[in-house]
Write an enzyme that holds these catalytic residues in place. Structure first.
Site, PDB file in Angstrom:
ATOM      1  N   THR A 133       0.848  -1.202   0.000  1.00  0.00           N
ATOM      2  CA  THR A 133       0.000   0.000   0.000  1.00  0.00           C
ATOM      3  C   THR A 133       0.876   1.242   0.000  1.00  0.00           C
ATOM      4  OG1 THR A 133      -1.576  -1.204   1.391  1.00  0.00           O
ATOM      5  CG2 THR A 133      -1.890   1.179   1.197  1.00  0.00           C
TER       6      THR A 133
ATOM      7  N   LYS B 190       1.115   5.050   8.162  1.00  0.00           N
ATOM      8  CA  LYS B 190       1.699   5.393   6.847  1.00  0.00           C
ATOM      9  C   LYS B 190       0.595   5.608   5.818  1.00  0.00           C
ATOM     10  CE  LYS B 190       2.673   1.230   4.758  1.00  0.00           C
ATOM     11  NZ  LYS B 190       1.657   0.968   3.780  1.00  0.00           N
TER      12      LYS B 190
ATOM     13  N   LYS C   7      -7.584   1.464  -2.382  1.00  0.00           N
ATOM     14  CA  LYS C   7      -7.032   0.975  -1.109  1.00  0.00           C
ATOM     15  C   LYS C   7      -7.034   2.093  -0.058  1.00  0.00           C
ATOM     16  CE  LYS C   7      -4.737  -1.372   1.974  1.00  0.00           C
ATOM     17  NZ  LYS C   7      -5.167  -2.531   2.711  1.00  0.00           N
TER      18      LYS C   7
END
Ligand code: NAP
Length: 303
Positions: A105, A248, A180
């Site tokens: 990701t 993140k 995502k």
């Protein structure tokens, strides 16, 4: 059909990054009969995969030399850039037609820039991040969202099917990462919702197992309540998905929020709380550890 004949007919896979997700994903490709060459920064998980029949290599470049399709499942954008574009990276083994799939990701911008560099060398690129956690990776039931050229996606569909159950073509390169990041908005808020419901309920004197049984059978139900709720109640903070990784992802979401001039208060609150998790040096724990931040603020524990 003998295993060797089957392996000859299937694309040869390269797998880079054998962590909580990559290791079981690579193992599932082996189970489907693919030849799988593996690389990881630290050696232990390479040895584990080799004992299952994978070919151990010394660099991402060597992985690519052995493979028709190269998958990476590393941590963040700089890691993706390093293993794909850096020294001894996949790009050094560039040849026409080889497909590179980034399943970690990061962001739509990173996907587009990596695609440009690889395509300039004749390689194909898909961004294909996943959802479903370590459980989905082990069971081969991941949700996979794929951006890139449609014909390249179609060529790789059976490979995705070896690792996942719900596979969706999302459009041009970067759209898998965009999808995502939407997933992570919902995941972060659901994780917080699970923690809040447990803290609130137990403060009111309810038993956590009863609370989870009721909430997972009604309108409040979620993957987080089902899978992380019992872990919080059992004070199991081991990672399936590390809090540092969700932070993140939320950082990438916050950059997009700013660029698009959006107001997403739930996401922003979750971002702050996961920042507090990292400040408490608990980033390597699972995302459910955010419950501990709420406990600290309330000066009471979820019992
Ligand atoms: P992880 O357990 O920390 O594994 C990351 C792997 O990448 C490790 O094997 C690590 O090697 C390797 N790596 C990292 N940086 C590298 C570099 N610069 N060069 C070479 N290898 C490198 O993380 P994970 O949970 O598997 O997550 C991987 C990706 O999937 C992340 O982007 C994460 O956000 C995403 N994701 C995770 C989940 C989940 O539930 N865990 C779900 C969906 C998506 P070492 O072993 O040497 O550290």
């Amino acid at each position: 059909m003998s295993n060797n004949k089957q392996a000859d007919e299937l694309p040869r896979i390269g797998f880079i990054g054998l962590g909580l997700m990559g290791k079981p994903m690579a193992a599932n490709l082996l189970k489907k009969g693919h030849s799988v060459s593996v690389y990881n920064r630290s050696a232990k998980s390479v040895d584990e995969l080799a004992s299952l029949g994978a070919i151990a290599t010394k660099s991402p470049k060597e992985v690519a030399q052995n493979s028709d399709i190269v998958i990476d499942m590393v941590t963040d954008a700089p890691d993706v850039q390093q293993v794909l574009l850096g020294q001894n990276g996949v790009i050094e083994a560039a040849r026409k037609g080889i497909v590179v799939i980034d399943m970690s990701t990061n962001s739509p911008e990173v996907a587009k820039s990596v695609a440009n560099e690889l395509e300039a060398k004749g390689m194909e690129f898909l961004d294909a991040p996943v959802s479903g956690g370590d459980k989905g990776a082990k069971e081969g039931t991941l949700t996979i969202m794929v951006g890139g050229k449609k014909q390249v996606y179609e060529k790789c569909l059976r490979v995705f099917e070896a690792m996942g159950k719900t596979i969706t073509y999302t459009g041009s390169v970067g759209s898998g990462q965009a999808m995502k990041l939407c997933n992570q908005v919902a995941v972060a808020i659901h994780t917080l919702a699970t923690s809040e419901a447990l803290l609130f309920g137990t403060a009111l004197g309810l038993k956590s197992d009863e609370l989870l049984k009721v909430l997972t059978s009604g309108a409040a139900n979620s993957w987080n309540l089902q899978y992380l709720g019992p872990k919080i109640a059992a004070r199991d903070f081991e990672p399936g998905f590390k809090a540092a990784h969700l932070f993140k992802d939320l950082k990438a979401v916050m950059r997009s929020i700013e660029r698009e001039k959006l107001v997403l208060p739930g996401t922003t609150t979750a971002y702050e709380l996961f920042g507090a998790v990292l400040a408490s040096k608990e980033g390597e724990k699972g995302t459910q550890v955010v419950a501990k931040i709420l406990e600290k603020l309330a000066e009471r524990e979820i019992k």
